[in-house]
Design a protein around this motif. Structure first.
Motif, PDB file in Angstrom:
ATOM      1  N   GLU A 281       0.827  -1.216   0.000  1.00 50.06           N
ATOM      2  CA  GLU A 281       0.000   0.000   0.000  1.00 50.06           C
ATOM      3  C   GLU A 281       0.857   1.261   0.000  1.00 50.06           C
ATOM      4  OE1 GLU A 281      -3.603  -2.262   2.334  1.00 50.06           O
ATOM      5  OE2 GLU A 281      -2.502  -0.666   3.376  1.00 50.06           O
ATOM      6  N   GLU A 283       3.802   1.493  -1.293  1.00 53.30           N
ATOM      7  CA  GLU A 283       4.369   1.616  -2.642  1.00 53.30           C
ATOM      8  C   GLU A 283       3.376   2.282  -3.586  1.00 53.30           C
ATOM      9  OE1 GLU A 283       8.157   0.726  -2.270  1.00 53.30           O
ATOM     10  OE2 GLU A 283       7.348   0.792  -4.300  1.00 53.30           O
ATOM     11  N   VAL A 284       2.105   1.907  -3.455  1.00 54.04           N
ATOM     12  CA  VAL A 284       1.084   2.521  -4.316  1.00 54.04           C
ATOM     13  C   VAL A 284       0.989   4.016  -3.995  1.00 54.04           C
ATOM     14  CG1 VAL A 284      -1.345   2.538  -4.982  1.00 54.04           C
ATOM     15  CG2 VAL A 284      -0.211   0.362  -4.519  1.00 54.04           C
ATOM     16  N   ARG A 285       0.941   4.319  -2.715  1.00 55.87           N
ATOM     17  CA  ARG A 285       0.866   5.720  -2.287  1.00 55.87           C
ATOM     18  C   ARG A 285       2.040   6.534  -2.838  1.00 55.87           C
ATOM     19  NH1 ARG A 285      -1.901   6.826   2.403  1.00 55.87           N
ATOM     20  NH2 ARG A 285      -1.643   4.639   2.931  1.00 55.87           N
ATOM     21  N   GLY A 287       3.863   5.831  -5.329  1.00 59.91           N
ATOM     22  CA  GLY A 287       3.766   5.863  -6.790  1.00 59.91           C
ATOM     23  C   GLY A 287       2.804   6.943  -7.264  1.00 59.91           C
ATOM     24  N   LEU A 288       1.690   7.094  -6.559  1.00 60.00           N
ATOM     25  CA  LEU A 288       0.740   8.162  -6.910  1.00 60.00           C
ATOM     26  C   LEU A 288       1.408   9.525  -6.737  1.00 60.00           C
ATOM     27  CD1 LEU A 288      -2.572   6.853  -5.257  1.00 60.00           C
ATOM     28  CD2 LEU A 288      -2.131   7.101  -7.706  1.00 60.00           C
ATOM     29  N   LEU A 289       2.115   9.687  -5.637  1.00 63.24           N
ATOM     30  CA  LEU A 289       2.773  10.973  -5.385  1.00 63.24           C
ATOM     31  C   LEU A 289       3.884  11.249  -6.395  1.00 63.24           C
ATOM     32  CD1 LEU A 289       2.948  11.115  -1.482  1.00 63.24           C
ATOM     33  CD2 LEU A 289       1.481  12.434  -3.019  1.00 63.24           C
ATOM     34  N   ARG A 291       3.767  10.989  -9.409  1.00 66.60           N
ATOM     35  CA  ARG A 291       3.219  11.651 -10.596  1.00 66.60           C
ATOM     36  C   ARG A 291       3.394  13.169 -10.539  1.00 66.60           C
ATOM     37  NH1 ARG A 291      -2.172   7.887 -11.214  1.00 66.60           N
ATOM     38  NH2 ARG A 291      -0.990   5.989 -11.619  1.00 66.60           N
ATOM     39  N   LEU A 292       3.533  13.676  -9.340  1.00 65.06           N
ATOM     40  CA  LEU A 292       3.823  15.099  -9.168  1.00 65.06           C
ATOM     41  C   LEU A 292       5.064  15.512  -9.934  1.00 65.06           C
ATOM     42  CD1 LEU A 292       3.423  15.822  -5.347  1.00 65.06           C
ATOM     43  CD2 LEU A 292       2.160  16.904  -7.203  1.00 65.06           C
ATOM     44  N   MET A 297       3.125  17.296 -15.715  1.00 64.90           N
ATOM     45  CA  MET A 297       2.501  17.732 -14.470  1.00 64.90           C
ATOM     46  C   MET A 297       3.207  18.980 -13.927  1.00 64.90           C
ATOM     47  SD  MET A 297       0.063  16.808 -12.430  1.00 64.90           S
ATOM     48  CE  MET A 297      -0.498  16.482 -10.766  1.00 64.90           C
ATOM     49  N   MET A 301       1.524  22.545 -13.320  1.00 63.06           N
ATOM     50  CA  MET A 301       1.462  23.068 -11.956  1.00 63.06           C
ATOM     51  C   MET A 301       2.092  24.453 -11.874  1.00 63.06           C
ATOM     52  SD  MET A 301       1.935  19.819  -9.421  1.00 63.06           S
ATOM     53  CE  MET A 301       1.835  20.852  -7.954  1.00 63.06           C
ATOM     54  N   VAL A 322      -5.854  20.832 -12.347  1.00 64.89           N
ATOM     55  CA  VAL A 322      -4.624  20.102 -12.669  1.00 64.89           C
ATOM     56  C   VAL A 322      -4.842  18.593 -12.565  1.00 64.89           C
ATOM     57  CG1 VAL A 322      -2.334  19.576 -11.744  1.00 64.89           C
ATOM     58  CG2 VAL A 322      -3.003  21.943 -12.087  1.00 64.89           C
ATOM     59  N   LEU A 323      -5.573  18.176 -11.537  1.00 67.05           N
ATOM     60  CA  LEU A 323      -5.808  16.747 -11.334  1.00 67.05           C
ATOM     61  C   LEU A 323      -6.672  16.164 -12.449  1.00 67.05           C
ATOM     62  CD1 LEU A 323      -6.352  16.918  -7.491  1.00 67.05           C
ATOM     63  CD2 LEU A 323      -4.566  15.574  -8.623  1.00 67.05           C
ATOM     64  N   GLN A 326      -4.516  15.741 -15.520  1.00 69.38           N
ATOM     65  CA  GLN A 326      -3.599  14.609 -15.362  1.00 69.38           C
ATOM     66  C   GLN A 326      -4.340  13.297 -15.600  1.00 69.38           C
ATOM     67  OE1 GLN A 326      -2.995  11.993 -13.039  1.00 69.38           O
ATOM     68  NE2 GLN A 326      -0.894  11.582 -13.690  1.00 69.38           N
ATOM     69  N   GLU A 327      -5.567  13.215 -15.107  1.00 64.52           N
ATOM     70  CA  GLU A 327      -6.336  11.984 -15.234  1.00 64.52           C
ATOM     71  C   GLU A 327      -6.720  11.725 -16.692  1.00 64.52           C
ATOM     72  OE1 GLU A 327      -8.717  10.020 -11.811  1.00 64.52           O
ATOM     73  OE2 GLU A 327      -9.830  11.712 -12.603  1.00 64.52           O
TER      74      GLU A 327
ATOM     75  N   PHE B 280      -1.759  25.238  -2.795  1.00 65.04           N
ATOM     76  CA  PHE B 280      -2.102  24.637  -4.083  1.00 65.04           C
ATOM     77  C   PHE B 280      -1.399  23.283  -4.264  1.00 65.04           C
ATOM     78  CE2 PHE B 280      -0.263  24.483  -8.496  1.00 65.04           C
ATOM     79  CZ  PHE B 280      -1.376  23.914  -9.117  1.00 65.04           C
ATOM     80  N   LEU B 288      -4.068  13.514  -5.477  1.00 64.71           N
ATOM     81  CA  LEU B 288      -3.461  12.294  -6.027  1.00 64.71           C
ATOM     82  C   LEU B 288      -3.690  11.133  -5.068  1.00 64.71           C
ATOM     83  CD1 LEU B 288      -0.067  13.668  -7.437  1.00 64.71           C
ATOM     84  CD2 LEU B 288      -1.958  12.735  -8.774  1.00 64.71           C
ATOM     85  N   LEU B 289      -3.491  11.381  -3.786  1.00 67.43           N
ATOM     86  CA  LEU B 289      -3.668  10.320  -2.796  1.00 67.43           C
ATOM     87  C   LEU B 289      -5.127   9.881  -2.687  1.00 67.43           C
ATOM     88  CD1 LEU B 289      -1.243  11.394   0.072  1.00 67.43           C
ATOM     89  CD2 LEU B 289      -0.982   9.515  -1.543  1.00 67.43           C
ATOM     90  N   ARG B 291      -7.033   9.212  -4.934  1.00 65.59           N
ATOM     91  CA  ARG B 291      -7.327   8.171  -5.921  1.00 65.59           C
ATOM     92  C   ARG B 291      -7.245   6.774  -5.314  1.00 65.59           C
ATOM     93  NH1 ARG B 291      -4.151  10.895 -11.046  1.00 65.59           N
ATOM     94  NH2 ARG B 291      -5.489  12.720 -11.098  1.00 65.59           N
ATOM     95  N   MET B 301      -6.585  -3.156  -5.617  1.00 65.51           N
ATOM     96  CA  MET B 301      -5.587  -3.256  -4.556  1.00 65.51           C
ATOM     97  C   MET B 301      -5.845  -4.470  -3.680  1.00 65.51           C
ATOM     98  SD  MET B 301      -4.647   0.630  -3.455  1.00 65.51           S
ATOM     99  CE  MET B 301      -3.489   0.080  -2.194  1.00 65.51           C
ATOM    100  N   ALA B 319       2.594  -3.090  -6.767  1.00 64.26           N
ATOM    101  CA  ALA B 319       2.252  -1.669  -6.778  1.00 64.26           C
ATOM    102  C   ALA B 319       2.421  -1.090  -8.178  1.00 64.26           C
ATOM    103  CB  ALA B 319       3.116  -0.912  -5.770  1.00 64.26           C
ATOM    104  N   LEU B 323      -0.604   0.694 -10.336  1.00 70.14           N
ATOM    105  CA  LEU B 323      -0.456   2.078 -10.776  1.00 70.14           C
ATOM    106  C   LEU B 323      -0.601   2.191 -12.288  1.00 70.14           C
ATOM    107  CD1 LEU B 323       2.473   3.023  -8.402  1.00 70.14           C
ATOM    108  CD2 LEU B 323       0.244   4.155  -8.430  1.00 70.14           C
TER     109      LEU B 323
END
Lengths: 330, 330
Positions: A281, A283-285, A287-289, A291-292, A297, A301, A322-323, A326-327, B280, B288-289, B291, B301, B319, B323
């Motif tokens: 979990e 790692e997923v978190r 990984g999402l971050l 993307r920043l 992106m 931004m 922005v989100l 990105q999606e 911002f 992002l989180l 998601r 997951m 992960a 993603l």
């Protein structure tokens, strides 16, 4: 390096316990380069399924408790018995504070030279999420390399005890003897995670103070909620002296007894499973971050931040825009 | 409620300073429901561009320093002068710890009844990211509602001081008098953020101790790196007694002088701009989180976590797979 053959070869050498191969994979795992990360992931996959499990011992304690001296003495004792001992530190503050953890090898000169021991060099990251991520991977590498015991140390800055407790089988707290009944400001949450409290420096003039401190903690532990994963008598308080070498064999025997009990009562496996889930979990978190930091992106931004500053939009609305963009890219 | 008209109407009533409308928007802003979040975002947009700016004062200090008594006395003094005063707390631990921050209104009975004051009820979240997010929005609402001064309090658990410093114009540290030269264990990082150090309880028998404590801190502040946003003499140490009501007018006059200086020297605007950018970026990060909590993501997951536990894959590889799927959905 780079091909699948190289990775398979490196994995074999790690499994054979080659120190240089282990050091190289750790470097790979700790790198921030995307190609290194990809290869680290391949390596971890190649090393999974060995079925090897080390006894992972977390060790926390405030500065001055004598953690380095303890690990030096305790680790050397185990290594002398023929056990393979790995040591790593989880300390996101080490780079900034400069002192405590930097230069692990000079802190533990005897252990660092021992053929059965491997001390991981200090991580170069300062962000706890990054340190935690790489530390989990290093522990997995050490297990695949056939280490019997992995000691994971932390000085207890912020959330780092929780991180360490989340990657070890047994969590020990090392404390110095202290006068008064103030329990040295150890936070309740940390006490609740501890399986063993080791009161260090129980030698010479400090011996009676150490005994009193141990009694105080034993009393405090009795007042805490009983955990299902504890056999009778645990969590336990012990007196040790890393300097004089006393109490170390007893500490080891208590740790082994606890580990055996947990293994037979299936708590061991349950904890490992929970830790694997948590690792996944996280790692997923992360990984999402990550993307920043993607180029597109970043460009968006930057533009949106300007609009926020000009007052054309609010931080919340700008973030939503922005989100959404990105999606839609994906 | 629900239509754009309702939002426009609510926004107008907030701008007119209607307490009940403000309370309702705060409830909306703090809700976790997606439809409430969407309306909160609309509301913030409708309320942007009023050009109204409160003086935002952050206040931190260890338990026992007398923060409640100080805010009660200081806030009432300002409200009596005709200023509109808003109070909120950033304390992710309040729900768990139960004590310190819960029941703001009973902690500050006089201020809570004052027609010029508005105390925000305690946030119900326990996670610092969530508390920070909503607190920023509440501050923005209070500004749009025409408050002159917003007091943002924190007990200083973990990173909460940094969060508060990131949403205020002036950051004050409230301390109790203490013997010894130990500087009460205030972390250096916190000291470095402080514009003012207020040594409270400078009355009766404690007065000489308070004076010594203040002198110790004044000495420590002198050793710190000079910041460009400080006029000569700042950061400053002052003696106050919230109980006796002494030093409060001086503290206010110092705060105003500092604010004036920063405004004229453009530091004020620079800090606000940096805070808007940070807000911002935090919104994007939280988005992002978020998601993680989408239905499809949760389903995937769960399935992947099972594969990890079975040993079919590693946490890192699992992960990566999750993603990649999430990205391809977009």
């Amino acid at each position: 390096m780079g091909s699948n053959n190289d990775i398979a070869d490196l994995a074999e050498r790690v499994k054979a316990g080659e120190r240089r191969a282990l050091a190289r994979t750790i470097t790979l795992v700790e790198s921030r380069r995307a190609d290194h990360r990809a290869r680290a992931s391949e390596l971890l996959k190649a090393l999974a399924g060995t079925g090897r499990e080390a006894l992972r011992i977390g060790l926390s304690g405030p500065p001055g408790a004598g953690k380095s001296t303890f690990i030096e003495a305790f680790g050397t004792m185990l290594a002398d018995q023929g056990q393979k001992v790995g040591v790593l530190a989880v300390d996101p503050s080490s780079v900034r504070s400069g002192g405590a953890i930097l230069g692990d090898k000079t802190r533990m000169p005897r252990l660092a030279r021992h053929p059965n021991a491997f001390i991981r060099p200090s991580p170069s990251q300062t962000e706890l999420g990054g340190v935690a991520r790489h530390s989990r991977e290093v522990v997995a590498l050490m297990e695949a390399a056939g280490f019997d015991v992995v000691l994971i140390e932390t000085v207890g800055v912020g959330q780092s005890e929780t991180v360490v407790a989340g990657m070890c089988d047994i969590f020990a707290l090392l404390l110095a003897p202290a006068g008064g009944d103030e329990l040295q400001g150890v936070k309740r949450g940390i006490m609740e995670m501890a399986d063993l409290i080791l009161v260090n420096k129980a030698d010479g003039d400090l011996k009676p103070v150490a005994a009193r401190t141990a009694a105080d903690y034993a009393g405090a532990l009795k007042l805490m909620r009983k955990r299902p994963e504890d056999p009778p008598g645990f969590p336990k308080t012990l007196l040790v002296s890393a300097q004089a070498g006393t109490g170390l064999a007893e500490a080891w025997s208590e740790i082994r007894a606890l580990a055996e009990w947990r293994r037979s009562a299936s708590h061991w496996r349950a904890r490992r499973v929970a830790q694997m889930r948590h690792w996944f979990e996280e790692e997923v978190r992360q990984g999402l971050l990550a993307r920043l930091h993607e180029d597109e992106m970043q460009t968006r931004m930057k533009r949106m931040a300007e609009a926020v500053v000009r007052g054309d939009t609010t931080p919340v609305a700008a973030a939503e825009a922005v989100l959404k963009q990105q999606e839609n890219d994906g």
